[in-house]
Design a protein around this motif. Sequence first.
Motif, mmCIF file in Angstrom:
data_model
loop_
_atom_site.group_PDB
_atom_site.id
_atom_site.type_symbol
_atom_site.label_atom_id
_atom_site.label_comp_id
_atom_site.label_asym_id
_atom_site.label_seq_id
_atom_site.Cartn_x
_atom_site.Cartn_y
_atom_site.Cartn_z
ATOM 1 N N LEU A 115 0.620 49.029 12.737
ATOM 2 C CA LEU A 115 1.034 48.873 14.136
ATOM 3 C C LEU A 115 0.046 47.995 14.893
ATOM 4 C CD1 LEU A 115 2.710 49.534 16.641
ATOM 5 C CD2 LEU A 115 1.399 51.664 16.866
ATOM 6 N N GLN A 116 -1.250 48.254 14.724
ATOM 7 C CA GLN A 116 -2.267 47.454 15.409
ATOM 8 C C GLN A 116 -2.216 45.996 14.954
ATOM 9 O OE1 GLN A 116 -5.634 49.840 14.251
ATOM 10 N NE2 GLN A 116 -5.642 51.012 16.173
ATOM 11 N N ARG A 117 -1.996 45.803 13.644
ATOM 12 C CA ARG A 117 -1.950 44.425 13.129
ATOM 13 C C ARG A 117 -0.779 43.635 13.697
ATOM 14 N NH1 ARG A 117 1.122 42.630 9.250
ATOM 15 N NH2 ARG A 117 1.330 44.617 8.139
ATOM 16 N N ILE A 118 0.417 44.242 13.665
ATOM 17 C CA ILE A 118 1.582 43.481 14.123
ATOM 18 C C ILE A 118 1.534 43.245 15.633
ATOM 19 C CG2 ILE A 118 2.966 44.311 12.200
ATOM 20 C CD1 ILE A 118 4.444 46.137 14.103
ATOM 21 N N GLN A 119 0.898 44.161 16.375
ATOM 22 C CA GLN A 119 0.761 43.937 17.811
ATOM 23 C C GLN A 119 -0.310 42.883 18.097
ATOM 24 O OE1 GLN A 119 0.277 48.055 19.249
ATOM 25 N NE2 GLN A 119 2.311 47.883 20.174
ATOM 26 N N ARG A 120 -1.335 42.832 17.247
ATOM 27 C CA ARG A 120 -2.385 41.814 17.424
ATOM 28 C C ARG A 120 -1.864 40.428 17.073
ATOM 29 N NH1 ARG A 120 -5.437 39.582 13.663
ATOM 30 N NH2 ARG A 120 -5.037 41.238 12.137
ATOM 31 N N LYS A 161 6.848 39.421 18.748
ATOM 32 C CA LYS A 161 7.877 38.415 19.016
ATOM 33 C C LYS A 161 8.461 37.765 17.767
ATOM 34 C CE LYS A 161 7.204 38.972 23.421
ATOM 35 N NZ LYS A 161 8.197 39.721 24.215
ATOM 36 N N LYS A 162 7.682 37.687 16.685
ATOM 37 C CA LYS A 162 8.148 36.991 15.487
ATOM 38 C C LYS A 162 8.521 37.998 14.404
ATOM 39 C CE LYS A 162 6.914 33.399 12.133
ATOM 40 N NZ LYS A 162 5.859 32.506 11.622
ATOM 41 N N VAL A 163 9.762 37.929 13.946
ATOM 42 C CA VAL A 163 10.238 38.813 12.887
ATOM 43 C C VAL A 163 10.587 37.972 11.668
ATOM 44 C CG1 VAL A 163 11.975 40.503 12.205
ATOM 45 C CG2 VAL A 163 11.132 40.476 14.560
ATOM 46 N N ASP A 164 9.775 38.063 10.637
ATOM 47 C CA ASP A 164 10.043 37.364 9.382
ATOM 48 C C ASP A 164 10.845 38.290 8.467
ATOM 49 O OD1 ASP A 164 8.594 35.034 10.054
ATOM 50 O OD2 ASP A 164 6.718 36.040 9.542
#
Length: 288
Positions: A36-41, A82-85
């Motif tokens: 969670l922290q990584r994807i928000q960062r 914002k970016k969904v791969d």
Amino acid sequence: MKANRFSQFSGFLIAGCLVAAGFAMLVPSAFAETTLQRIQRTGEVRIGYANEAPFAYTAPDGTVTGESPEIAKKVFAKLGVKKVDAVLTEWGSLIPGLKAGRFDVIAAGMYITPERCKQVAFADPQYQIQDTLLVQKGNPKKLQSYKDIAKLPDAKLAVMSGTVEVGYSQQEGVKTDQLLQVPDTTAQLQAVRARRVDAAVGTGLTMKALAKKDPGQVEVVTNFTDDPKHTGYGALAFRQEDTDLRDAVDKVLHSWLGSPDHLQTVAPFGFDKSNLTTKTAAEICSGS
């Protein structure tokens, strides 16, 4: 005395360094960055999906869409991502791929089942749905249930590998040698169309979408009889250690599902208010 004091000081200094080094070794694990922290960062998240319209699929222009990816885009945007791969994966490899770190979340309309709950952490379901059969035009063998297939030893059924329908069919008496396990829905349609099987089984929306691709040769069974316990509840799935990510997603879902924006998001894929459910992942995982 000076020599003794120096030796004592040196001993204290060495011991202090060892303690500090030991603490430093513990810090990374104690304060490791969560998913969670990584994807928000980074503002990026990777979803895994399998080609199964209308839940998740690759559109003709190459974009990844479907009920589950579109929900994932909206939910993660609300979490500042914002970016969904998207990573295309065969259905049976979705859970292994998630656990291996190939992607961060399964967004494929995966049903919550007690067995799968032992491997992944599910968000609360975003829809409920029932299954049906795709058959040859006119339904020559008059198949309307798993039991109908089981009664005909020469009847063949195409199922996607790794799906709950494999188990459901066997529970109703369909033999293993009556099943043709295939990797995706395209293969299911081809098997029915080529008369390699008498029927294919999947969610009502999936089978209807397949029927539209070749209405001259195949059709959907509209009065499929099935055990109510086989109602499917689809959800996003996460690694078991990513409960903070799952909980953050649940919080967004609880305030958004059923809203005009949610219903407008899923309407193009055939979903509406009738697919909403109050069931929780915990209830389904426990078998209640």
